[in-house]
Motif scaffolding. Structure first.
Motif, PDB file in Angstrom:
ATOM      1  N   TYR A 219       0.835  -1.203   0.000  1.00  0.00           N
ATOM      2  CA  TYR A 219       0.000   0.000   0.000  1.00  0.00           C
ATOM      3  C   TYR A 219       0.871   1.254   0.000  1.00  0.00           C
ATOM      4  CZ  TYR A 219      -3.578   3.322   1.586  1.00  0.00           C
ATOM      5  OH  TYR A 219      -4.424   4.401   1.697  1.00  0.00           O
ATOM      6  N   GLU A 220       1.990   1.185   0.718  1.00  0.00           N
ATOM      7  CA  GLU A 220       2.907   2.320   0.748  1.00  0.00           C
ATOM      8  C   GLU A 220       3.506   2.576  -0.632  1.00  0.00           C
ATOM      9  OE1 GLU A 220       3.472   4.457   3.253  1.00  0.00           O
ATOM     10  OE2 GLU A 220       1.838   3.387   4.265  1.00  0.00           O
ATOM     11  N   VAL A 221       3.762   1.505  -1.376  1.00  0.00           N
ATOM     12  CA  VAL A 221       4.260   1.655  -2.746  1.00  0.00           C
ATOM     13  C   VAL A 221       3.184   2.292  -3.626  1.00  0.00           C
ATOM     14  CG1 VAL A 221       5.058   0.426  -4.813  1.00  0.00           C
ATOM     15  CG2 VAL A 221       5.877  -0.274  -2.542  1.00  0.00           C
ATOM     16  N   MET A 222       1.954   1.847  -3.453  1.00  0.00           N
ATOM     17  CA  MET A 222       0.854   2.388  -4.243  1.00  0.00           C
ATOM     18  C   MET A 222       0.649   3.879  -3.998  1.00  0.00           C
ATOM     19  SD  MET A 222      -2.029  -0.586  -3.953  1.00  0.00           S
ATOM     20  CE  MET A 222      -1.727  -2.256  -4.541  1.00  0.00           C
ATOM     21  N   LYS A 223       0.993   4.342  -2.828  1.00  0.00           N
ATOM     22  CA  LYS A 223       0.878   5.773  -2.542  1.00  0.00           C
ATOM     23  C   LYS A 223       1.756   6.592  -3.476  1.00  0.00           C
ATOM     24  CE  LYS A 223      -0.322   5.602   2.393  1.00  0.00           C
ATOM     25  NZ  LYS A 223       0.151   5.944   3.774  1.00  0.00           N
ATOM     26  N   MET A 224       2.807   5.945  -4.014  1.00  0.00           N
ATOM     27  CA  MET A 224       3.679   6.625  -4.966  1.00  0.00           C
ATOM     28  C   MET A 224       3.277   6.316  -6.409  1.00  0.00           C
ATOM     29  SD  MET A 224       7.386   6.145  -3.071  1.00  0.00           S
ATOM     30  CE  MET A 224       7.182   4.379  -2.783  1.00  0.00           C
ATOM     31  N   THR A 225       3.042   5.051  -6.705  1.00  0.00           N
ATOM     32  CA  THR A 225       2.757   4.666  -8.088  1.00  0.00           C
ATOM     33  C   THR A 225       1.334   5.012  -8.519  1.00  0.00           C
ATOM     34  OG1 THR A 225       2.091   2.429  -7.415  1.00  0.00           O
ATOM     35  CG2 THR A 225       4.419   2.775  -7.967  1.00  0.00           C
ATOM     36  N   HIS A 226       0.394   4.968  -7.585  1.00  0.00           N
ATOM     37  CA  HIS A 226      -1.017   5.244  -7.894  1.00  0.00           C
ATOM     38  C   HIS A 226      -1.576   6.216  -6.871  1.00  0.00           C
ATOM     39  CE1 HIS A 226      -0.297   1.405  -9.974  1.00  0.00           C
ATOM     40  NE2 HIS A 226      -1.284   1.744 -10.782  1.00  0.00           N
ATOM     41  N   TYR A 227      -0.859   7.275  -6.626  1.00  0.00           N
ATOM     42  CA  TYR A 227      -1.226   8.239  -5.587  1.00  0.00           C
ATOM     43  C   TYR A 227      -2.624   8.815  -5.796  1.00  0.00           C
ATOM     44  CZ  TYR A 227      -0.082  11.701  -9.157  1.00  0.00           C
ATOM     45  OH  TYR A 227      -0.050  12.425 -10.320  1.00  0.00           O
ATOM     46  N   TYR A 228      -3.033   8.998  -7.035  1.00  0.00           N
ATOM     47  CA  TYR A 228      -4.325   9.613  -7.339  1.00  0.00           C
ATOM     48  C   TYR A 228      -5.494   8.673  -7.095  1.00  0.00           C
ATOM     49  CZ  TYR A 228      -3.589   6.944 -11.613  1.00  0.00           C
ATOM     50  OH  TYR A 228      -3.349   5.937 -12.500  1.00  0.00           O
TER      51      TYR A 228
END
Length: 401
Positions: A219-228
């Protein structure tokens, strides 16, 4: 190109060299679940993999035998022939569900553009894969569980990689799929989460939202890759993005649409954690380089194993190779194993690329010809009693949960 043929020969030699007598089956996970204070995974005597009512819908694998463990679709047929109850009695105990392999290939996918445009040599597997309906065509590894319950059916997706929309475009209409009732994430590499943005077609036109089940580290990675997708306040007013509900999971059982899902923690390279998942007696591991000791306990009494197998000769730093994958199958002792093919092989390599899981959860490389390798794996049934085959995009497997 001779790579695929050479690969099949190399695999045949490896299988002969790796022959060991079959070992006794592992003890039931029921005792383990009770000992750990967890509810039993399965209360019925066994999980039927090919009951007669599903046989007309089950495509045959391109090998010397069909997917069913029996030679024909007889009433009450089951994985390993362990179930003696009638179909009507089984229905009272469990609901018949179905696994659909949306993808079984590498992160790059098969065929490769570089192969199809190479003026100096021809890649046999990629050439075949370019043909409509050929089983060498493989997209990012992903499975969908069509989970049947007394109250209805839930479509539970595991991973949505870069090619997810293309897989859905082919298999959702073909198999009568419409909703996506949940998405479970194995890890945060692009071939597992690259298609999350494509879920907007569902949340804009089919359903209001989709729940996502993901480990906190991913989820922390997704905050960067799919922040929107996570912080929708940054979205331009009027723009349509996927409406997702994120649920953080831990390495302990959780429930999705009345189905108990047990995470199977594994290593996907040094220090990188990935998750496999167990539902009922089906175990799915798509990206794995090592299995922690504590995870083997969760794999006991596995009926169907879907697992990763990368190279024919050795393991890589992030994936099992065929020798290690076969070693793990002998250790886990499932009744049935499906390999998928996942990572990358160079053209110079002598053979092909396997995966299931991840034996699914993952994909085959472009030097592995589906039919030739499957025929070699079929020989393990004769020599060791191991029921192992390759998966393929679009494969449907009936399961009882």
């Amino acid at each position: 190109m001779a790579g695929a043929g050479a690969g099949a020969g190399a695999i045949a030699a490896l299988l002969r060299a790796a022959h060991v007598p079959p070992a006794p089956r592992a003890r039931s996970i029921r005792g383990l679940a009770v000992a750990r204070g967890l509810p039993p995974l399965v209360r019925a005597t066994a999980a039927a993999i090919a009951p007669s009512s599903f046989c007309p819908y089950l495509p045959r694998l391109s090998s010397a035998r069909s997917f069913s463990s029996s030679t024909s679709c007889s009433a009450g047929a089951s994985l390993g022939g362990a179930v003696s109850t009638s179909p009507s009695e089984q229905e009272k105990q469990r609901q018949q569900s179905e696994l659909i392999f949306l993808g079984t290939g590498t992160s790059e996918g098969i065929p490769r553009v570089s192969c199809l445009t190479n003026p100096s040599k021809t890649c046999t597997v990629c050439t075949k894969a370019a043909e409509p309906g050929n089983r060498n065509r493989r997209r990012n590894t992903s499975i969908l569980l069509r989970h049947a319950t007394p109250s209805g059916t839930a479509n539970i997706l595991i991973d949505a990689g870069k090619f997810f929309y293309h897989s859905a475009l082919q298999w959702f209409p073909a198999y009568g799929l419409r909703t996506i009732d949940a998405v479970i994430i194995t890890h945060s590499h692009a071939d597992a989460i690259g298609g999350l943005d494509c879920l907007r077609d569902w949340t804009n036109n089919v359903q209001p939202t989709i729940p996502i089940y993901v480990a906190e580290r991913d989820y922390e990675v997704m905050k960067m890759t799919h922040y929107y997708l996570i912080d929708t306040s940054v979205v331009i007013p009027g723009a349509a993005v996927s409406a997702l509900q994120f649920n953080i999971i831990k390495e302990e059982p959780f429930t999705v649409h009345n189905l108990e899902v047990i995470p199977l923690p594994v290593w996907h390279g040094q220090g990188y954690r990935s998750l496999g998942f167990r539902f009922g007696r089906v175990c799915y591991i798509s990206d794995v380089s090592d299995i922690p000791k504590e995870t083997y306990k969760l794999l006991e009494d596995c009926e169907l194993l879907i697992m990763d197998a990368l190279r024919p000769d050795r393991s890589s730093s992030t994936h099992f190779g065929l020798p290690r994958a076969l070693e793990e199958v002998r250790k886990i002792k499932p009744k049935k194993t499906l390999f998928t093919v996942y990572s990358e092989l160079k053209h110079q390599s002598s053979a092909t690329y396997f995966l299931f899981m991840d034996t699914i959860r993952k994909g085959m490389m472009h030097l592995m010809d589906h039919e030739k390798v499957n025929n070699e794996l079929a020989k393990l049934m004769e020599t060791e009693g191991l029921d192992i085959q390759l998966s393929y995009d679009g494969l449907r497997v009936p399961v009882w949960l």
